[in-house]
Design a protein around this motif. Structure first.
Motif, short mmCIF file in Angstrom:
data_model
loop_
_atom_site.label_atom_id
_atom_site.label_comp_id
_atom_site.label_asym_id
_atom_site.label_seq_id
_atom_site.Cartn_x
_atom_site.Cartn_y
_atom_site.Cartn_z
N ILE A 1 0.81 -1.20 0.00
CA ILE A 1 0.00 0.00 0.00
C ILE A 1 0.86 1.27 0.00
O ILE A 1 1.91 1.34 0.65
CB ILE A 1 -0.99 -0.01 1.19
N ASP A 2 0.42 2.26 -0.77
CA ASP A 2 1.10 3.55 -0.89
C ASP A 2 2.53 3.40 -1.42
O ASP A 2 3.47 4.05 -0.93
CB ASP A 2 1.11 4.29 0.45
N LYS A 3 2.70 2.58 -2.42
CA LYS A 3 3.99 2.41 -3.09
C LYS A 3 3.83 2.62 -4.60
O LYS A 3 2.73 2.57 -5.13
CB LYS A 3 4.56 1.00 -2.84
N ASN A 4 4.94 2.89 -5.27
CA ASN A 4 5.01 2.95 -6.73
C ASN A 4 4.03 3.97 -7.33
O ASN A 4 3.07 3.62 -8.01
CB ASN A 4 4.77 1.56 -7.34
N THR B 1 9.85 5.22 -2.33
CA THR B 1 8.49 4.66 -2.38
C THR B 1 8.40 3.48 -3.35
O THR B 1 7.29 3.08 -3.72
CB THR B 1 7.47 5.75 -2.80
N PHE B 2 9.53 2.93 -3.73
CA PHE B 2 9.51 1.82 -4.67
C PHE B 2 9.38 0.48 -3.94
O PHE B 2 10.02 0.26 -2.91
CB PHE B 2 10.79 1.78 -5.52
N GLN B 3 8.52 -0.39 -4.48
CA GLN B 3 8.34 -1.73 -3.93
C GLN B 3 8.12 -2.70 -5.08
O GLN B 3 7.15 -2.58 -5.82
CB GLN B 3 7.12 -1.76 -3.00
N PRO B 4 8.99 -3.68 -5.25
CA PRO B 4 8.78 -4.69 -6.30
C PRO B 4 7.67 -5.66 -5.91
O PRO B 4 7.33 -5.80 -4.73
CB PRO B 4 10.13 -5.41 -6.39
N GLU B 5 7.13 -6.31 -6.89
CA GLU B 5 6.13 -7.36 -6.67
C GLU B 5 6.83 -8.58 -6.08
O GLU B 5 7.88 -8.99 -6.57
CB GLU B 5 5.47 -7.71 -8.00
N VAL B 6 6.27 -9.13 -5.03
CA VAL B 6 6.84 -10.30 -4.35
C VAL B 6 5.98 -11.52 -4.68
O VAL B 6 4.77 -11.50 -4.43
CB VAL B 6 6.91 -10.07 -2.82
N ALA B 7 6.60 -12.54 -5.22
CA ALA B 7 5.86 -13.72 -5.67
C ALA B 7 5.05 -14.36 -4.54
O ALA B 7 3.95 -14.87 -4.75
CB ALA B 7 6.82 -14.75 -6.27
N GLU B 8 5.59 -14.32 -3.31
CA GLU B 8 4.93 -14.96 -2.17
C GLU B 8 3.76 -14.12 -1.63
O GLU B 8 3.03 -14.57 -0.74
CB GLU B 8 5.93 -15.21 -1.04
#
Length: 303
Positions: free
Chosen positions: A209-212, A226-233
């Motif tokens: 929440i509140d990223k990218n 504010t960067f957050q990659p997608e996490v497969a898990e």
């Protein structure tokens, strides 16, 4: 040749740019729907898609009307410009970068200031993620003040029509990141917004929440933390933190505005004063404080 292109771009009525591109948008929607049906994936629900189209029509009509007021204001403001920047490729690239930078801060502010969130929540209110989600826009952006973020560009000396055209092109690019298809585009994902990065932005998981906030360039998220990659898990859960779901365009449009009005009415009965009223209108959106706390806990978990 470049100068001719820039000049022609600047005189295209800004409200027509997205309309002229709409056949391409609908082709992508049709293909994504066809592929999802063929693979038996629940990517599209027809009521949700119709709501998105209705919201898009309302948004375009609202923008067209607001331009009747905003264009004279922007032209008036341009007389105070610091520079008179000519049409050329260098200035076009500079305008693109600066506008994207300002879009990042508009987008970030729209998640932190309730007055802005009242418009932006419309875009986040669907529990689905597909190309038609890009159409899910608010009629009330002119009221919440999105246009204020483009005034520095006019004061710098960029042509008003060109500024608005670049805004429209930025938004047109963002259509293509509203999909469950596609990863992070490899090296390009270091610089540009991608479907993977934008899926994170639409998710309401505590980690995401509140990223990218990126429009076109993800470099601002990387620079400002504010960067957050997608996490497969951690699969993305789309929508907002509140228990809200509707396919009525009017209900969706005025969801947060109505809640603000009710909060102001309650505050009036309690008589808590001006400071509380200002907090209701311009403080963090309802529920964002708890979400932010969960977000911090999620960040620590994945450090």
């Amino acid at each position: 040749m470049t100068g001719i292109f820039v000049q022609r771009l600047s005189v295209i009525p800004v409200e027509l740019i997205l309309i002229l591109l709409s056949p391409i948008f609908f082709l992508f929607i049709a293909f994504e729907w066809y592929q999802s049906e063929r693979k038996r994936q629940s990517v599209y629900h027809w009521r949700d898609s119709l709501a998105n189209l209705g919201l898009a029509a309302m948004h375009q009509a609202g923008d067209a009307l607001s331009l009747l007021l905003l264009l004279p204001f922007f032209f008036w403001l341009s007389q105070f410009a610091v520079y008179s920047l000519p049409f050329n490729l260098t200035n076009l690239v500079l305008l693109f970068i600066l506008q994207d930078f300002l879009y990042y801060w508009f987008h970030r502010a729209s998640h932190q200031i309730r007055w802005l969130w009242a418009s932006h929540v419309v875009h986040h209110s669907s529990r689905l993620m597909n190309f038609s989600t890009a159409f899910r826009q608010s009629l009330t952006y002119p009221i919440s003040g999105m246009w204020l973020f483009w005034t520095p560009l006019v004061l710098l000396g960029f042509d008003v029509q060109l500024v608005l055209a670049v805004v429209a092109i930025n938004l047109a690019f963002q259509f293509f990141v509203h999909t469950r298809w596609g990863a992070n585009w490899g090296v390009l994902g270091l610089i540009f917004n991608t479907p993977a990065w934008h899926r994170v932005h639409h998710a309401c998981n505590p980690l995401y929440i509140d990223k990218n906030y990126a429009g076109v360039l993800v470099i601002w998220d990387r620079l400002f933390g504010t960067f957050q990659p997608e996490v497969a898990e951690v699969p993305c859960v789309y929508g907002i933190t509140e228990d809200f779901e509707s396919v009525n365009p009017l209900t969706i449009t005025f969801f947060e505005w109505r809640r603000m009005w009710l909060d102001l009415q309650q505050d009036r009965q309690q008589g808590t004063g001006l400071k509380t009223k200002i907090a209701i209108l311009f403080g963090p959106p309802k529920g964002r404080t708890e979400a932010a706390a969960s977000n911090e806990a999620g960040d620590q978990l994945h450090d």
